[in-house]
Design a protein around this motif. Structure first.
Motif, PDB file in Angstrom:
ATOM      1  N   GLU A 135     -11.070   0.355 -33.490  1.00 44.21           N
ATOM      2  CA  GLU A 135      -9.859   1.066 -33.445  1.00 44.21           C
ATOM      3  C   GLU A 135      -8.805   0.756 -32.205  1.00 44.21           C
ATOM      4  O   GLU A 135      -7.894   0.359 -32.258  1.00 44.21           O
ATOM      5  CB  GLU A 135      -9.771   2.441 -33.784  1.00 44.21           C
ATOM      6  CG  GLU A 135     -10.524   2.780 -35.263  1.00 44.21           C
ATOM      7  CD  GLU A 135      -9.412   2.137 -36.295  1.00 44.21           C
ATOM      8  OE1 GLU A 135      -8.304   2.017 -36.124  1.00 44.21           O
ATOM      9  OE2 GLU A 135      -9.962   1.845 -37.477  1.00 44.21           O
ATOM     10  N   ARG A 138      -8.220  -2.872 -31.942  1.00 48.75           N
ATOM     11  CA  ARG A 138      -6.999  -3.208 -32.936  1.00 48.75           C
ATOM     12  C   ARG A 138      -5.867  -2.647 -32.349  1.00 48.75           C
ATOM     13  O   ARG A 138      -4.649  -3.599 -32.497  1.00 48.75           O
ATOM     14  CB  ARG A 138      -7.387  -2.470 -34.363  1.00 48.75           C
ATOM     15  CG  ARG A 138      -6.543  -2.970 -35.484  1.00 48.75           C
ATOM     16  CD  ARG A 138      -6.636  -2.257 -36.605  1.00 48.75           C
ATOM     17  NE  ARG A 138      -8.204  -2.788 -36.881  1.00 48.75           N
ATOM     18  CZ  ARG A 138      -8.764  -2.090 -37.960  1.00 48.75           C
ATOM     19  NH1 ARG A 138      -8.236  -0.771 -38.558  1.00 48.75           N
ATOM     20  NH2 ARG A 138     -10.033  -2.503 -38.442  1.00 48.75           N
ATOM     21  N   GLU A 139      -5.572  -1.561 -31.707  1.00 51.09           N
ATOM     22  CA  GLU A 139      -4.375  -0.971 -31.419  1.00 51.09           C
ATOM     23  C   GLU A 139      -3.948  -1.901 -29.996  1.00 51.09           C
ATOM     24  O   GLU A 139      -2.713  -2.221 -29.926  1.00 51.09           O
ATOM     25  CB  GLU A 139      -4.757   0.432 -30.811  1.00 51.09           C
ATOM     26  CG  GLU A 139      -3.382   0.971 -30.073  1.00 51.09           C
ATOM     27  CD  GLU A 139      -2.226   1.397 -31.278  1.00 51.09           C
ATOM     28  OE1 GLU A 139      -1.165   1.232 -30.816  1.00 51.09           O
ATOM     29  OE2 GLU A 139      -2.653   1.471 -32.325  1.00 51.09           O
TER      30      GLU A 139
END
Length: 390
Positions: A135, A138-139
């Motif tokens: 995550e 991805r950010e």
């Protein structure tokens, strides 16, 4: 006995850390290699009960062999085959062994389940950690894509503006070439207007070239050495003037002029390179506000030197000025010479434009200098230049 003086009963070496097992039979110490136990099992799945029940290979070999009378299929069969070293058991002992066998099997199953539970817990924590990292990655990629898009749009806009300026300059050059081709002798009528048009076009080209240098600076009289880092020198000079410059504010830094071949010699001894005037450092900044701030700081701290900047040679004054085109640079030099000769107090540049004023006061006008004709119109004919021409 301290952990630093424990001797392994297997390899007879000193165990210098706490990674060892104590045999419950002979009370001997064994390191993980002699105990045949991995570090992962030692730290994760080997509980205190397991460690207390652990036995070394020698103690296990001394333990008497058991028979196979507790095999469920052969409990009621006569003439049971006995293993070597096993004792013949009575029917009561056989019954007790049958009762104890499920209990031992249950204990082994519980230990195996505990080990599997610990391993599953480690696996779940690893999966959660990997998901969290995914995550975050991805950010970060999303933010990087947005920043890259903004930079791409900005670069496209800058490329468009540069292309537009180049087109305008090309058109002016074409007009200038056309006018020069149509120019005849000086005595023919119409040549005066053509000459005026050519001068006007040259002035327009010079102004547009100057507009392209509005974010540039000239830093002169800074000692030059081989392998120097110009961005570091720029930041050091700016910090001495009280201005903070980041890497994003600087587009390019370079020295202009004739290249000097530097010798690897003692810097304390003057050489030909250190005795001559160093080349000018040309700086292109990303924002005009940073350039104006540097110019203001240079005017306020007029007379600043390179002392304390760890540059070679003796400390010397450095100067920060606007970068001018070749035409404006020659015009500015001529204006300063005439002003010094005729006792004019002020000759300066602002935004690439050249101005002059005879003395301070509201009643004294300010003149802008664009061409050589402006020098003669404001300062009058130069007697030294006239005599040199004659």
């Amino acid at each position: 006995m301290s952990s630093n003086s424990i001797i392994c009963n297997g390899c007879q070496t000193t165990i210098r850390d706490r990674r060892y097992l104590l045999c419950g039979g002979c009370n001997g110490y064994y390191d993980l290699i002699c105990a045949n136990v991995s570090e992962q099992r030692f730290y994760n799945t080997l509980t205190k009960e397991h460690r207390d029940a652990w036995r070394c290979v020698e103690c296990i070999s001394k333990k008497p062999k058991r028979d196979n009378t507790n095999t469920p299929v052969r409990v009621a069969v006569d003439n049971i085959t006995m293993q070597r070293g096993a004792a013949v058991k009575s029917p009561m002992e056989l019954d007790m062994s049958i009762v104890e066998q499920p209990l031992s099997l249950t204990s082994n199953l519980n230990d195996t389940a505990n080990n599997v539970t610990v391993e599953m817990t480690d696996y779940q924590s690893l999966v959660i950690e990997m998901r969290s990292f995914k995550e975050e990655l991805r950010e970060d990629m999303r933010v990087n894509r947005e920043q890259l898009k903004v930079m791409t749009d900005t670069l496209s806009a800058l490329i468009g503006r540069v292309a537009e300026c180049e087109n305008r300059i090309d058109k002016l050059n074409d007009r200038l070439v056309l006018l020069e081709c149509n120019t005849n002798t000086d005595n023919e009528p119409g040549n005066k207007s053509l000459a005026e048009s050519i001068k006007q076009l040259k002035a327009e080209i010079n102004e547009r070239d100057q507009d392209l240098l509005l974010n540039d600076l000239d830093i002169s009289c800074v000692p030059e050495t081989g392998g120097e880092s110009l961005p570091h020198i720029l930041k050091t000079l700016a910090s001495k003037l009280g201005v903070t410059i980041s890497d994003q504010d600087v587009i390019s830094t370079e020295r202009v002029g004739r290249v000097l071949e530097f010798q690897q010699s003692d810097t304390s001894k003057p050489t030909q390179e250190t005795s001559t005037r160093p080349r000018t450092i040309v700086v292109r900044l990303a924002r005009r506000a940073v350039r104006d701030e540097l110019l203001r700081a240079a005017r306020v701290r007029r007379g600043a030197t390179t002392e304390g900047l760890h540059l070679p040679g003796v400390p010397r004054r450095f100067y920060i000025n606007e970068r001018l085109t070749r035409v404006n640079r020659m015009l500015f030099r001529r204006a300063r010479e005439l002003a010094e000769r005729l006792n004019w107090r002020y000759v300066w540049t602002r935004g690439g434009r050249i101005f002059a004023r005879q003395f301070h006061g509201h009643d004294c006008p300010r003149f802008r200098l664009k061409t050589e004709e402006d020098l003669e119109r404001i300062f009058g004919p130069d007697p030294f230049r006239s005599s040199a021409i004659n």
